[in-house]
Scaffold this active site. Sequence first.
Site, PDB file in Angstrom:
ATOM      1  N   LYS A 198      -1.018  -6.735  -7.911  1.00 18.06           N
ATOM      2  CA  LYS A 198      -1.316  -7.992  -7.214  1.00 18.06           C
ATOM      3  C   LYS A 198      -2.754  -8.436  -7.489  1.00 18.06           C
ATOM      4  O   LYS A 198      -3.039  -9.616  -7.626  1.00 18.06           O
ATOM      5  CB  LYS A 198      -1.106  -7.862  -5.711  1.00 18.06           C
ATOM      6  CG  LYS A 198      -1.336  -9.200  -5.001  1.00 18.06           C
ATOM      7  CD  LYS A 198      -1.200  -9.095  -3.510  1.00 18.06           C
ATOM      8  CE  LYS A 198      -2.327  -8.369  -2.855  1.00 18.06           C
ATOM      9  NZ  LYS A 198      -3.546  -9.173  -2.633  1.00 18.06           N
ATOM     10  N   HIS A 211       0.842  -1.210   0.000  1.00 20.34           N
ATOM     11  CA  HIS A 211       0.000   0.000   0.000  1.00 20.34           C
ATOM     12  C   HIS A 211       0.876   1.259   0.000  1.00 20.34           C
ATOM     13  O   HIS A 211       0.581   2.233  -0.703  1.00 20.34           O
ATOM     14  CB  HIS A 211      -0.891   0.032   1.241  1.00 20.34           C
ATOM     15  CG  HIS A 211      -1.862  -1.105   1.343  1.00 20.34           C
ATOM     16  ND1 HIS A 211      -1.795  -2.045   2.334  1.00 20.34           N
ATOM     17  CD2 HIS A 211      -2.929  -1.445   0.576  1.00 20.34           C
ATOM     18  CE1 HIS A 211      -2.774  -2.913   2.193  1.00 20.34           C
ATOM     19  NE2 HIS A 211      -3.475  -2.584   1.128  1.00 20.34           N
TER      20      HIS A 211
HETATM   21  N1  LIG Z   1       1.749  -6.529  -2.522  1.00 18.87           N
HETATM   22  C1  LIG Z   1       1.164  -5.543  -3.162  1.00 18.87           C
HETATM   23  N2  LIG Z   1       1.817  -4.861  -4.119  1.00 18.87           N
HETATM   24  C2  LIG Z   1       1.223  -3.848  -4.800  1.00 18.87           C
HETATM   25  N3  LIG Z   1      -0.037  -3.452  -4.566  1.00 18.87           N
HETATM   26  C3  LIG Z   1      -0.740  -4.091  -3.626  1.00 18.87           C
HETATM   27  C4  LIG Z   1      -0.180  -5.168  -2.873  1.00 18.87           C
HETATM   28  N4  LIG Z   1      -1.112  -5.619  -2.006  1.00 18.87           N
HETATM   29  C5  LIG Z   1      -2.208  -4.862  -2.206  1.00 18.87           C
HETATM   30  N5  LIG Z   1      -1.984  -3.955  -3.183  1.00 18.87           N
HETATM   31  C6  LIG Z   1      -2.937  -3.002  -3.726  1.00 18.87           C
HETATM   32  O1  LIG Z   1      -3.400  -2.140  -2.713  1.00 18.87           O
HETATM   33  C7  LIG Z   1      -4.731  -1.759  -3.000  1.00 18.87           C
HETATM   34  C8  LIG Z   1      -5.579  -2.049  -1.794  1.00 18.87           C
HETATM   35  O2  LIG Z   1      -5.602  -3.446  -1.590  1.00 18.87           O
HETATM   36  P1  LIG Z   1      -6.129  -4.135  -0.292  1.00 18.87           P
HETATM   37  O3  LIG Z   1      -6.384  -3.117   0.754  1.00 18.87           O
HETATM   38  O4  LIG Z   1      -7.179  -5.111  -0.624  1.00 18.87           O
HETATM   39  O5  LIG Z   1      -4.833  -4.915   0.209  1.00 18.87           O
HETATM   40  P2  LIG Z   1      -4.468  -6.404   0.095  1.00 18.87           P
HETATM   41  O6  LIG Z   1      -3.181  -6.608   0.779  1.00 18.87           O
HETATM   42  O7  LIG Z   1      -4.627  -6.816  -1.336  1.00 18.87           O
HETATM   43  O8  LIG Z   1      -5.557  -7.064   0.971  1.00 18.87           O
HETATM   44  P3  LIG Z   1      -6.102  -8.519   0.864  1.00 18.87           P
HETATM   45  O9  LIG Z   1      -5.211  -9.308   1.712  1.00 18.87           O
HETATM   46  O10 LIG Z   1      -7.429  -8.269   1.401  1.00 18.87           O
HETATM   47  O11 LIG Z   1      -6.144  -8.949  -0.554  1.00 18.87           O
HETATM   48  C9  LIG Z   1      -5.171  -2.562  -4.226  1.00 18.87           C
HETATM   49  O12 LIG Z   1      -4.991  -1.749  -5.381  1.00 18.87           O
HETATM   50  C10 LIG Z   1      -4.184  -3.696  -4.215  1.00 18.87           C
HETATM   51  O13 LIG Z   1      -3.958  -4.251  -5.489  1.00 18.87           O
HETATM   52  N1  BAL Z   2      -7.508  -6.749  -2.662  1.00 19.62           N
HETATM   53  C1  BAL Z   2      -8.774  -7.366  -2.970  1.00 19.62           C
HETATM   54  C2  BAL Z   2      -9.798  -7.113  -1.945  1.00 19.62           C
HETATM   55  C3  BAL Z   2     -10.566  -8.363  -1.568  1.00 19.62           C
HETATM   56  O1  BAL Z   2      -9.998  -9.448  -1.601  1.00 19.62           O
HETATM   57  O2  BAL Z   2     -11.735  -8.242  -1.229  1.00 19.62           O
END
Ligand SMILES: Nc1ncnc2c1ncn2[C@@H]1O[C@H](COP(=O)(O)OP(=O)(O)OP(=O)(O)O)[C@@H](O)[C@H]1O
Ligand code: BAL
Length: 326
Positions: free
Chosen positions: A171, A54
Amino acid sequence: MSTTHPALVRDRDGLAAALAAQDAATLPRPESDTGRRRYRRAVVMTMGALHEGHLALVEHARSLAEVVVVTIFVNPLQFGPTEDLARYPRDLERDLRLLSGPGLLRPQDVVFAPTVDVVYPDGDPTVRVTAGRVGDVLEGASRPGHLDGVLTVVLKLMHLTQPDVAVFGQKDAQQVVAVRRMVEDLDVPVVVAVHPTVREPDGLARSSRNAYLTADERERALGLSAALSAGRRAADGGQGADEVVAAARAVLDERLSDDDAVDYVALVDAGTFAPADARTDEALLLLAARVGSTRLIDNAPLTLRTGLAGAGRGSDATGRTTGGAA
Ligand SMILES: Nc1ncnc2c1ncn2[C@@H]1O[C@H](COP(=O)(O)OP(=O)(O)OP(=O)(O)O)[C@@H](O)[C@H]1O
Ligand code: BAL
Ligand SMILES: CC(C)(CO)[C@@H](O)C(=O)[O-]
């Protein structure tokens, strides 16, 4: 709350006032001002439980735009009835602390962390965005309605935060495709920017859900990035789509245990998201697996040397005409 935290707004009036202040601070400057960034306002949408992935998105947003809005909202609409909405990690204090780290948010930037009733004041919305055929495959097939829920909140958050550019992470590759499709199909005046996947030093893609993993599960979860590497090696060695998928699946089969389950291993055309075939050269290898009780996804771009790019025409998973001469 510590005064070093970035400005936090939790309701629509607070957000409108913060956006007005940002607008006042970013009035057009003379053409001669070469220090200007490309866009005025960037948004980074998150569900909180922030990690380095993030923060990389926020840094990227900051490099693209004069002001940044980070949203933190766990969107009930994108969770299925048996999914982890209730236990999804929530720690706003920690998130704000991370966002106040060096090189991230500046005084004029804003964190919008609304409650569910602020985003959905009339309860679940009657009218929603549908991801169409993008929402029927892979993540959409495993999580019915998930991408509709994502697009509905993304469009609402775009309306509420009025960005010129929105930054998403690779991701969630299918989410990126769906958002791009929505922006194009519904003429949403927002540029979509994508940041590569940020990984732990040992290769595990950073994800808020990694916090659910026990030490043993985390070790097995490394099978996902190992499977992507095996797929890439197969492609580099001149193997075709089927062999690439088989190489990745073999690693998952070996590294995961009986407590885990592979959801899908898929190779798609990176440009269209259609299943990779003999015409594909630039491809995306996508994985989803449950490790213990935690569902994880990951993906990697790779080049198929067997690709015969340009042959034939077809219709991709997003409805766009593909391949062949224009
Ligand atoms: N490892 C990562 N590298 C780059 N972007 C990321 C990564 N993890 C999450 N993001 C991006 O951050 C944004 C918010 O994602 P989110 O808050 O769902 O986090 P997440 O780590 O993907 O959570 P989850 O574990 O629920 O999938 C999205 O655009 C997601 O693609
Ligand atoms: N990063 C995707 C959010 C979800 O799994 O709901
Ligand atoms: C884009 C998003 C913030 C919408 O809730 C979510 O799907 C996510 O965090 O990737």
